[in-house]
Design an enzyme around this catalytic site. Sequence first.
Site, PDB file in Angstrom:
ATOM      1  N   ASN A  45       0.851  -1.197   0.000  1.00 11.75           N
ATOM      2  CA  ASN A  45       0.000   0.000   0.000  1.00 11.75           C
ATOM      3  C   ASN A  45       0.885   1.246   0.000  1.00 11.75           C
ATOM      4  OD1 ASN A  45       0.423   0.905   2.867  1.00 11.75           O
ATOM      5  ND2 ASN A  45      -0.417  -1.138   3.250  1.00 11.75           N
ATOM      6  N   ARG A  46       0.266   2.410  -0.096  1.00 13.64           N
ATOM      7  CA  ARG A  46       1.014   3.643  -0.320  1.00 13.64           C
ATOM      8  C   ARG A  46       1.531   4.320   0.947  1.00 13.64           C
ATOM      9  NH1 ARG A  46      -0.019   5.784  -5.500  1.00 13.64           N
ATOM     10  NH2 ARG A  46      -1.772   4.771  -6.530  1.00 13.64           N
TER      11      ARG A  46
END
Length: 422
Positions: free
Chosen positions: A224-225
């Site tokens: 994920n970011r």
Amino acid sequence: MRVVLGVSGGIAAYKACSLLRLFTESGHDVTVVPTAAALEFVGAPTWAALSGKPVSADVWTSAHEVPHVRLGRSADLVVVAPATADLLAKAAHGLADDLLTNVLLTARCPVVLAPAMHTEMWEHPATRANVRTLRERGAHVLEPAEGRLTGADTGKGRLPEPDELYAACLAIRSTGAGASGGAGGTIDTAASGGADGRPLRGRTIVVSAGGTREPLDPVRYLGNRSSGKQGVALARVAAARGARVVLVAANVAVELPEDVEVVRVESTRQLQQAVEKAAAGADAVVMAAAPADFRPAQVSATKIKKSADEGAGLRLQLTANPDIVRGLVAARGSAARPVVVSFAAETGDDSGSVMEHARAKFARKGSDLQVVNEVGRDRVFGADDNTVHLMRRDRAEVRTVGPASKEAVAAAVLDVVQELLG
Ligand SMILES: Cc1cc2nc3c(=O)[nH]c(=O)nc-3n(C[C@H](O)[C@H](O)[C@H](O)COP(=O)(O)O)c2cc1C
């Protein structure tokens, strides 16, 4: 906030340029007040250009504006970095023979002094007594770091790094500690929990940061970011407030603080193990990391090959990961510790708004405080600023913090943790 950055004549004066930058880039209004000795190390044009304001070391320049009174009175925070042995001595004795020492007598806001000098000077009984006097009056005298000093020698007396100083300033400012704690003011340490403004001294705080990676094969992962910036800011501010901090870092893209214990992890299950281990005996766990809700059901031991058929896709089966926050709350049972803080990165959709999803999540998780942030492609992840909504189990109202630096958000979260810890 209006900041007066005092700089006295130590070799570490150059580091104050970076500290100045950290303040100005976060939108703070900074006036630099160097001593004459500081100007031997870094010239007035540098301070003027970096702060965008005129710079003076004496009380005579622009005397019609009475700067020796105006600056101290109007400041929200005064920080002196580096603070020389000489400056500490003058402040302790109330001398006022230049602009900076006048500011220290007129300020009624929190005053942070960051000493830097050779170990012998720091350990000298005269300096020890001056530091004691200043702390008794409510000034926040930070401990110098250990490491390389001016020459080839090493020891205690080094100025902490600018980002640590910055985090400490925000932490001190956010507690409201020492509202009359100038070098010449009275003691007001109730809000900070101690004369040195380190209200988390003696506490152990576990902070998780970053985003987990769920392996698919030896090369690929689902991730994920999350950059880890908010979690790292939490760790920094908690350490600046005196806590022993265990930072469980999942693939964090930013530099980690030196004064915290770091446990590096990769996947959600590793994160769970590390957090649960660290949580035993901790006072609070702040789960700022973004774990994955799902992981690939099978991890291939070899790289998954592209099919000979150009158009063929790949069907992945995912399996649910454990819910770490729920596990922590369940393991705590009826005990009051650790205080559990969860983060909820949410987007609104057809089934509900950000806050509706966040409330449902808060009900499911059982944490004491949930920090909600609205995420999107250009929001929150990797940014330096954040806007969050604080939901407390013991309060009906939701408090919004920001847009503010991630350190300021961290300070607001830790204020609630401190309240919950009593
Ligand atoms: C190269 C050099 C480095 C110095 N570094 C320090 C220092 O790190 N800490 C300190 O207390 N004094 C240091 N001094 C001594 C101070 O500059 C001196 O005490 C001066 O009077 C301080 O003035 P001020 O407190 O008004 O800035 C240094 C002096 C020189 C020449």
